[in-house]
Design a protein around this motif. Sequence first.
Motif, PDB file in Angstrom:
ATOM      1  N   HIS A   1      34.023 -23.728  15.736  1.00 23.73           N
ATOM      2  CA  HIS A   1      35.330 -23.419  15.174  1.00 23.73           C
ATOM      3  C   HIS A   1      36.430 -24.202  15.868  1.00 23.73           C
ATOM      4  O   HIS A   1      37.424 -24.563  15.264  1.00 23.73           O
ATOM      5  CB  HIS A   1      35.628 -21.924  15.313  1.00 23.73           C
ATOM      6  N   PHE A   2      36.260 -24.370  17.157  1.00 25.77           N
ATOM      7  CA  PHE A   2      37.254 -25.100  17.944  1.00 25.77           C
ATOM      8  C   PHE A   2      36.669 -26.415  18.427  1.00 25.77           C
ATOM      9  O   PHE A   2      35.519 -26.492  18.817  1.00 25.77           O
ATOM     10  CB  PHE A   2      37.689 -24.267  19.162  1.00 25.77           C
TER      11      PHE A   2
ATOM     12  N   GLU B   1      41.025 -25.486  23.534  1.00 27.71           N
ATOM     13  CA  GLU B   1      41.614 -24.898  22.332  1.00 27.71           C
ATOM     14  C   GLU B   1      41.288 -23.416  22.277  1.00 27.71           C
ATOM     15  O   GLU B   1      42.139 -22.582  21.969  1.00 27.71           O
ATOM     16  CB  GLU B   1      41.113 -25.604  21.076  1.00 27.71           C
ATOM     17  N   LEU B   2      40.046 -23.087  22.538  1.00 27.57           N
ATOM     18  CA  LEU B   2      39.650 -21.687  22.542  1.00 27.57           C
ATOM     19  C   LEU B   2      40.432 -20.931  23.615  1.00 27.57           C
ATOM     20  O   LEU B   2      40.919 -19.819  23.382  1.00 27.57           O
ATOM     21  CB  LEU B   2      38.152 -21.552  22.790  1.00 27.57           C
TER      22      LEU B   2
ATOM     23  N   THR C   1      43.361 -21.649  24.910  1.00 24.88           N
ATOM     24  CA  THR C   1      44.747 -21.501  24.468  1.00 24.88           C
ATOM     25  C   THR C   1      44.863 -20.386  23.443  1.00 24.88           C
ATOM     26  O   THR C   1      45.749 -19.541  23.508  1.00 24.88           O
ATOM     27  CB  THR C   1      45.249 -22.815  23.829  1.00 24.88           C
ATOM     28  N   TYR C   2      43.934 -20.404  22.495  1.00 27.47           N
ATOM     29  CA  TYR C   2      43.958 -19.390  21.448  1.00 27.47           C
ATOM     30  C   TYR C   2      43.842 -18.001  22.057  1.00 27.47           C
ATOM     31  O   TYR C   2      44.608 -17.094  21.732  1.00 27.47           O
ATOM     32  CB  TYR C   2      42.811 -19.634  20.463  1.00 27.47           C
TER      33      TYR C   2
ATOM     34  N   PHE D   1      49.324 -31.825  20.446  1.00 31.58           N
ATOM     35  CA  PHE D   1      50.046 -30.565  20.625  1.00 31.58           C
ATOM     36  C   PHE D   1      50.219 -30.235  22.110  1.00 31.58           C
ATOM     37  O   PHE D   1      50.114 -29.090  22.538  1.00 31.58           O
ATOM     38  CB  PHE D   1      49.373 -29.407  19.878  1.00 31.58           C
TER      39      PHE D   1
ATOM     40  N   LEU E   1      52.538 -27.397  23.377  1.00 31.00           N
ATOM     41  CA  LEU E   1      52.190 -25.992  23.577  1.00 31.00           C
ATOM     42  C   LEU E   1      52.097 -25.633  25.061  1.00 31.00           C
ATOM     43  O   LEU E   1      52.217 -24.464  25.445  1.00 31.00           O
ATOM     44  CB  LEU E   1      50.856 -25.674  22.882  1.00 31.00           C
TER      45      LEU E   1
END
Lengths: 76, 716, 173
Positions: free
Chosen positions: C43-44, C49-50, C52-53, C95, C98
């Motif tokens: 998914h990532f 990314e995971l 951060t999510y 990004f 962020l």
Amino acid sequence: MARKDDILKSFLTHELLVNKYELNKEELPSTVREALNSDKPIIKAIALIVEGLDSTSPVTDSVLRNQVTQFLNEAL
Amino acid sequence: MIIRKIQIDNYLCYYDINTFELSEGLNIILGENGEGKTKFFEAVDWLFNGENRELDMLVSAKKLNETEIGDSFRVRVSMTVEQYGEKSIITKSFLAKKEKANECSTSSFMIEGISENSAGERTQVDGQALLDRIFPFQIRKYSMFKGEAELNIFESDSALANLINLFSEAKHYDKYSEKGAFLREKAEKAVEDSSKLDKKNEALYKKLEGDIIYLEREKAKYLVHLNSTEEEIRKIEGNLQLAESHVSNADALETLNKRIKDIEERISYLAGRIDENYTTSLFDENWILVNFESFHKEFAEKVSAHSKTKRELQSAFDKQKGIIEGEKKAKAELLNNAIPLPNNIPSKAIMEEMLNDEICKVCNREAKKGSDAYEFMMKRLKTYLESQVTEENEPDKNETLFKYDYTNRLDNLSISHEDNLKNLRLIRTKIKELFEFNDDRKKDIEELNEQLEKEKTEREKILGNSSIGAEKLSDVLKNYNAWQRDLKNRNQDQVDYTTKLKSLESELKAKKEEKDKIDTSSANSFLIKTRNILRDIETIFIDTKERKFDEFIEKLQTKSNNFFKTINIDAFTGTIVFTRRNKVNRTIVEVELQEDDRIFYKPNQSLLTSMHISILFAISELASEIKEENFPMIFDAPTSSFGENKTAQFLNLIFETENQKILLIKDFLHTDKATKTLSIKKEFENVRRDKAFWVKLERPFDPNNLKTINSQVITL
Amino acid sequence: MKNLFEKWKTRIPKYSETHKDLFTSLSQKFGAEGEKKINLGKHFSTNYELYTYAFFLGLYNNEFIPIPDGEKKTDFSHHIQHWGSKTTVSTRKDFTNLQENMFIALLAKTDIDLVALEKGTLDEDDAVKLLIKTMESYTNGGLILIKEKLEENPNYFLQPTSFLNMILETVKV
């Protein structure tokens, strides 16, 4: 006109004779007998083969080969 | 050669003696199905080709029935022909002896020949030899046509090639190309052997020979691939044409196919526009900040609170310091001892602007030069500028309250992100819009899919309005798309193989030239010259033979198309095309029907029939020209797939060809519904012919009882 | 002028080893973009990314759950300052911004004596440590939320909108 003459003539119309061997159309013989007396090796060689295959007394392979090579040996 | 008379005695339905006195030109024999028409044909065929086998099956039941046990009678088919002014009679027969009721034994099978000269003297001759002399079997083969199913005598690859070899001069040239190859090979070997003797070149020579052999093998391999690919392509195109030929409206199908393709492309395009990478967009589009605003607020408040606190402390500190240190840092005091703003706010540029314009732009009051307000602003600016400098110059001298300044950066961060808040507020809307966009696209796609289904159903309907059975049709439909895909792939293969072959050819040519170069430099020059001449001679032989072959095919093609056009006048014609294809070790000739250079793979029965009849007439005409003699042709029901018009055309045509024809047809017969009696239609009077017959069963008869079966011959 | 942000982003935050499986199944160490990501079923694209999510998920849901002292911690060796940098990937956008947002949230939610920091009595490193601890705690909370969701419904994340929805549905605190 005998068939062998027709066959010979059909061979002599091939463009190779005019283009590569630079023979004139008018110079081309119209019978096998004539061709056998030609001084152009390729014409005589073809005539030998036609005579060997389509005359009333056809020859064997090895005889034909000998005929052709012996003739060319002498002519070239 | 002309057949004057055919007599059939006691053969199957022909009870006793039955005579057909034929004329030159066109003889038409009318007959309903099952009343003796085909048996006539079979009798003649038996005369030509019948063997001494199962003869008891050929005996007339009626005759057998009448015969006493122990008695015998002859079953006989005989033909009287005329050739070069001489008459001959050929008879094939055998003796049948009744042994029991419905049973007989056979014996004395023979073929007799009688030759009659112009003076009328008859001599007995060898029947088989006479037959073969009068009607040579190669010609017989192409003169008898039984029913439409068997008209296609060209199914076998070599049939047509053999035929051509039979009739054309090309067959004389076979031995020349053979001998030519033989002589050339010997000469080439001589040169090679001579070259090899020259040690210098041995290694290179061997390598080149090896390369050439390898390349020739590769070439042969790819040729096989190419041939089979081309055959497959033809097969697939044939299948596709078959499917399409059953479509009553080919144009509609083509339009539909295009529409379907367009819709599919549009669906694909729309699907590509849908963006459902939501998880990725959390990052790339910063959607993950959708709930961030409150945290920013917290941060901003914290920072500004800290900043204020810092300034408070600093102010207190400075006040203390200020008292101690005097006016080192001139601080502008604020009204009400309020906490001053940080030095850099407003910025230097803004301060300068306000001073220049002599206005405080924050509260919109005048600050004329010399006024308190002006002086205040001026002092501020000075303090700021000095603070920029002082830091660097006097690090140790002053004891500062705050060693480090983190606030500045934190402030900046706060301000810069403040601006961005408005974007954050838009995120939910953006997400909603994307969902809506995607949903709309999905709806569009759904609509298009519905449309696509409709079009496909329409296409199936069209394909379904065909003349083939449901089972076969569903196969066809099932395979239609698969065939299209296959075709695309095979076409690509064909291109690939052809390219590969071309490159192999050029490689081969290069290698051979290299080899020749070595030969030329090392081998005996006489051998070289001899070899070159023999190479040319072989080329001449092969080319001439092919030319003769092609000349004949050309003639055959022209004649065939002439007949073809005549039969099909006023209707689709297309062109019959003969192609010579040189396969690996033999030559084959293929016949195709083309229309505007497009091959017509599966013509309907009527077209096929007229095509083959045309070819056979053409062959017959050519045979006549070459042999300088005409031979008869016998047709059994060739026109059952023809409509009335075409039948009439056909009859006119064959009336006009030169040789003798015997035509067996069932058209022009009419059965009265009430009385069940047969009669000849009036239209038959208009059909041109030289003679006509009618074979019909003696009435009354019982179809289940062979003893009642007796065909009668009526000359019209 | 000192920059706490610059200092913070040189760190590598950790996560509890109990969540190792989540990282291996949902994301790809060292990265997988586009076709590769689809092929691997991730998914990532990256571990960060995971991370951060999970951080934002925990933050928005106020799931502040510090990693218990006994639990082993691990990381994926990628400094915060590189997070979001997609210069080598044409299909993605950068990004890195962020990072600032995360810092802002952390500073807001962490009790740091800024005065002490600026006076020099609080060591910069210690301040950053505090920030990182907050980060790890919120992330831990987020990861636990994800884990619970999976236990509740193993197929939840098969929808393309699932991760987005989890963020959107957050009850604002």
